[in-house]
Design an enzyme around this catalytic site. Structure first.
Site, PDB file in Angstrom:
ATOM      1  N   GLY A 137      52.848   2.055   4.240  1.00  0.00           N
ATOM      2  CA  GLY A 137      52.080   2.253   5.563  1.00  0.00           C
ATOM      3  C   GLY A 137      50.554   2.750   5.220  1.00  0.00           C
ATOM      4  O   GLY A 137      50.057   2.592   4.182  1.00  0.00           O
ATOM      5  N   ARG A 138      49.986   3.524   6.230  1.00  0.00           N
ATOM      6  CA  ARG A 138      48.550   3.914   6.232  1.00  0.00           C
ATOM      7  C   ARG A 138      48.229   4.773   5.093  1.00  0.00           C
ATOM      8  O   ARG A 138      47.533   4.732   4.089  1.00  0.00           O
ATOM      9  CB  ARG A 138      48.288   4.685   7.435  1.00  0.00           C
ATOM     10  CG  ARG A 138      48.117   3.744   8.771  1.00  0.00           C
ATOM     11  CD  ARG A 138      47.923   4.697   9.911  1.00  0.00           C
ATOM     12  NE  ARG A 138      48.305   4.126  10.979  1.00  0.00           N
ATOM     13  CZ  ARG A 138      49.401   4.258  11.790  1.00  0.00           C
ATOM     14  NH1 ARG A 138      50.268   4.807  11.299  1.00  0.00           N
ATOM     15  NH2 ARG A 138      49.647   3.751  12.861  1.00  0.00           N
ATOM     16  N   ILE A 139      49.315   6.078   4.998  1.00  0.00           N
ATOM     17  CA  ILE A 139      48.904   6.887   3.791  1.00  0.00           C
ATOM     18  C   ILE A 139      49.561   6.161   2.560  1.00  0.00           C
ATOM     19  O   ILE A 139      48.596   6.622   1.525  1.00  0.00           O
ATOM     20  CB  ILE A 139      49.810   8.161   4.260  1.00  0.00           C
ATOM     21  CG1 ILE A 139      49.482   8.694   5.607  1.00  0.00           C
ATOM     22  CG2 ILE A 139      49.655   9.122   3.120  1.00  0.00           C
ATOM     23  CD1 ILE A 139      50.223  10.007   6.052  1.00  0.00           C
ATOM     24  N   ARG A 177      60.453  -1.558   4.375  1.00  0.00           N
ATOM     25  CA  ARG A 177      61.323  -2.073   5.193  1.00  0.00           C
ATOM     26  C   ARG A 177      60.878  -3.538   5.445  1.00  0.00           C
ATOM     27  O   ARG A 177      61.646  -4.497   5.293  1.00  0.00           O
ATOM     28  CB  ARG A 177      61.353  -1.391   6.582  1.00  0.00           C
ATOM     29  CG  ARG A 177      62.190  -0.181   6.970  1.00  0.00           C
ATOM     30  CD  ARG A 177      61.834   0.416   8.158  1.00  0.00           C
ATOM     31  NE  ARG A 177      60.466   0.876   8.167  1.00  0.00           N
ATOM     32  CZ  ARG A 177      59.949   1.504   9.152  1.00  0.00           C
ATOM     33  NH1 ARG A 177      60.699   1.527  10.227  1.00  0.00           N
ATOM     34  NH2 ARG A 177      58.397   1.708   9.285  1.00  0.00           N
ATOM     35  N   ARG A 203      58.554  13.636   4.281  1.00  0.00           N
ATOM     36  CA  ARG A 203      59.248  14.841   4.828  1.00  0.00           C
ATOM     37  C   ARG A 203      60.306  15.190   3.834  1.00  0.00           C
ATOM     38  O   ARG A 203      60.733  14.350   3.103  1.00  0.00           O
ATOM     39  CB  ARG A 203      59.830  14.125   6.107  1.00  0.00           C
ATOM     40  CG  ARG A 203      59.114  13.982   7.103  1.00  0.00           C
ATOM     41  CD  ARG A 203      58.653  15.344   7.939  1.00  0.00           C
ATOM     42  NE  ARG A 203      57.757  14.775   9.098  1.00  0.00           N
ATOM     43  CZ  ARG A 203      56.474  14.705   9.116  1.00  0.00           C
ATOM     44  NH1 ARG A 203      55.734  15.160   8.074  1.00  0.00           N
ATOM     45  NH2 ARG A 203      55.714  14.645  10.184  1.00  0.00           N
ATOM     46  N   GLU A 258      62.190  23.887   5.751  1.00  0.00           N
ATOM     47  CA  GLU A 258      60.939  24.501   5.650  1.00  0.00           C
ATOM     48  C   GLU A 258      61.190  25.592   6.738  1.00  0.00           C
ATOM     49  O   GLU A 258      61.797  25.353   7.621  1.00  0.00           O
ATOM     50  CB  GLU A 258      59.920  23.526   6.197  1.00  0.00           C
ATOM     51  CG  GLU A 258      59.447  22.573   5.014  1.00  0.00           C
ATOM     52  CD  GLU A 258      58.343  21.741   5.258  1.00  0.00           C
ATOM     53  OE1 GLU A 258      57.841  21.866   6.217  1.00  0.00           O
ATOM     54  OE2 GLU A 258      58.237  20.707   4.687  1.00  0.00           O
ATOM     55  N   HIS A 317      53.369  22.487   2.609  1.00  0.00           N
ATOM     56  CA  HIS A 317      53.065  21.308   3.791  1.00  0.00           C
ATOM     57  C   HIS A 317      51.654  21.285   4.160  1.00  0.00           C
ATOM     58  O   HIS A 317      51.385  21.593   5.446  1.00  0.00           O
ATOM     59  CB  HIS A 317      53.922  21.581   4.880  1.00  0.00           C
ATOM     60  CG  HIS A 317      54.195  20.481   5.687  1.00  0.00           C
ATOM     61  ND1 HIS A 317      55.159  19.970   6.407  1.00  0.00           N
ATOM     62  CD2 HIS A 317      53.301  19.341   6.105  1.00  0.00           C
ATOM     63  CE1 HIS A 317      55.199  18.789   7.000  1.00  0.00           C
ATOM     64  NE2 HIS A 317      54.035  18.254   6.519  1.00  0.00           N
ATOM     65  N   ILE A 318      50.586  21.197   3.307  1.00  0.00           N
ATOM     66  CA  ILE A 318      49.208  21.246   3.515  1.00  0.00           C
ATOM     67  C   ILE A 318      48.522  19.951   3.445  1.00  0.00           C
ATOM     68  O   ILE A 318      47.294  19.852   3.570  1.00  0.00           O
ATOM     69  CB  ILE A 318      48.330  22.216   2.652  1.00  0.00           C
ATOM     70  CG1 ILE A 318      48.575  21.524   0.901  1.00  0.00           C
ATOM     71  CG2 ILE A 318      48.854  23.712   2.576  1.00  0.00           C
ATOM     72  CD1 ILE A 318      47.705  22.293   0.022  1.00  0.00           C
TER      73      ILE A 318
HETATM   74  C1  GLV Z   1      52.294  15.922   9.258  1.00  0.00           C
HETATM   75  O1  GLV Z   1      53.182  16.069   8.337  1.00  0.00           O
HETATM   76  C2  GLV Z   1      52.394  14.966  10.052  1.00  0.00           C
HETATM   77  O2  GLV Z   1      53.238  14.226  10.216  1.00  0.00           O
HETATM   78  O3  GLV Z   1      51.157  15.089  10.787  1.00  0.00           O
END
Ligand code: GLV
Length: 323
Positions: free
Chosen positions: A155-157, A177, A239, A268, A286-287
């Protein structure tokens, strides 16, 4: 009377100012609304909720929101929100796509480099006073040029990471998918893998960028880890529960794979104790979206979705609604 907005914990000031100029805003104490009970107790009387990922916006919470019109998540992922219940109750839900893409891809690339070049391990060694001069065999890592980056979730990331990796000379494979946008595939010269298993088998670095859904929970389990080459590295900025953390910790201890760069964890803020001791790991809290710009833009996008729902005219488009 001014509409009331609950922001579950302090966020960037300029975003709170934008909201305060228009609404009566309450900001929760950090961590105080991280349980369903606390959130369900807090939400009655509010017209809008701006939660973090750590706030479980369950059916019970949404039902308790007797005036709730909109939930604008301070995140692109929205696995903390019961979308079905929101739809049933007629509560709109927004997320924050695009504004954290580049920051998150930077972080994934940073983890990839840190793990493959053993940066944290080398720094610890130096800080411990063990550096005795240049060594021909010290801290040998993996060079990226010509290596294959496997992307699970183009996807985007995922795409933004692939662009960065191309600049380091990596080849791109991916599993999704659906097939990714043909233009992107051409630009990245990316090859489609039919399954996660096939992707895992052929990648030197496997990076996860899928949303958390029932299908992706524990998608990376012992079986997938065993398909990865023993020199391979896993990167997770998606995640935590996409990976079976206990299985990963064991795989690292046993040398099934060489390392992992993890920004997200299954429970977490807990981190599996075996993972804390595992070799070849770089672990961050989670940064991925933690840049000043991204956090400001995330907040503003969420705030504008609240404004759009509370004040918008019928038919006016709010691009970031997911329910
Ligand atoms: C960060 O984990 C987000 O989903 O924006």
């Amino acid at each position: 009377m001014a509409k009331r907005v609950l922001v579950t914990e302090p966020i960037v000031d300029s975003v709170l100012d934008f909201l305060r100029d228009r609404y009566s805003v309450e900001v929760g104490r950090r961590g105080s609304l991280d349980t369903e009970e606390a959130l369900a107790e807090a939400v009655p009387g509010f017209d809008a909720l701006l939660p973090m990922l750590s706030n479980p916006v369950t059916g019970r919470v949404l039902e308790a929101g007797d005036r709730l019109q909109v939930v604008a998540n301070h995140a692109v992922g929205y696995n903390n929100i019961d979308l079905e219940a929101a739809r049933r109750l007629g509560i709109r839900v927004a997320n924050t796509p695009d504004v954290l893409t580049e920051a998150s891809a930077d972080c994934a690339m940073a983890l990839l480099l840190a793990v493959t070049r053993r940066i944290c391990e080398a720094e610890d060694y130096l800080r411990a006073g063990r550096f005795e001069g240049w060594e021909p065999l010290g801290f040998l890592g993996m060079e990226l040029g010509g290596r294959t980056l496997g992307i699970f979730g183009m996807g985007r990331i995922g795409t933004a990471l692939a662009r960065r990796a191309r600049a380091f000379g990596m080849e791109i494979r991916y599993h999704n998918r659906s097939e990714a946008d043909p233009e992107t595939v051409r630009e990245l010269e990316a090859e489609y893998a039919d399954s996660l298993q096939e992707l895992a088998r052929s990648a030197d670095v496997l990076s996860l960028h899928c949303p958390l859904t029932p299908e992706t929970r524990h998608a990376v389990d012992r079986r997938i880890l065993e398909h990865m080459p023993s020199h391979a590295v896993l990167i997770n900025t998606s995640r935590g529960p996409v990976v079976d953390e206990a299985a990963l910790a064991e795989a690292l201890h046993e040398g099934v794979i060489a390392g992992a760069g993890l920004d997200v964890f299954e429970r977490e803020p807990e981190v599996h104790p075996r993972l804390l001791e595992a070799p070849g790991c770089v672990l961050t809290p989670h940064i991925a979206s933690a840049t000043r710009r991204a956090r400001r833009d995330i907040g503003m996008l969420a705030a504008r979705a609240i404004q759009g729902v509370l004040e918008g005219r019928p038919g006016e488009e709010i691009p970031n609604l997911v329910a």
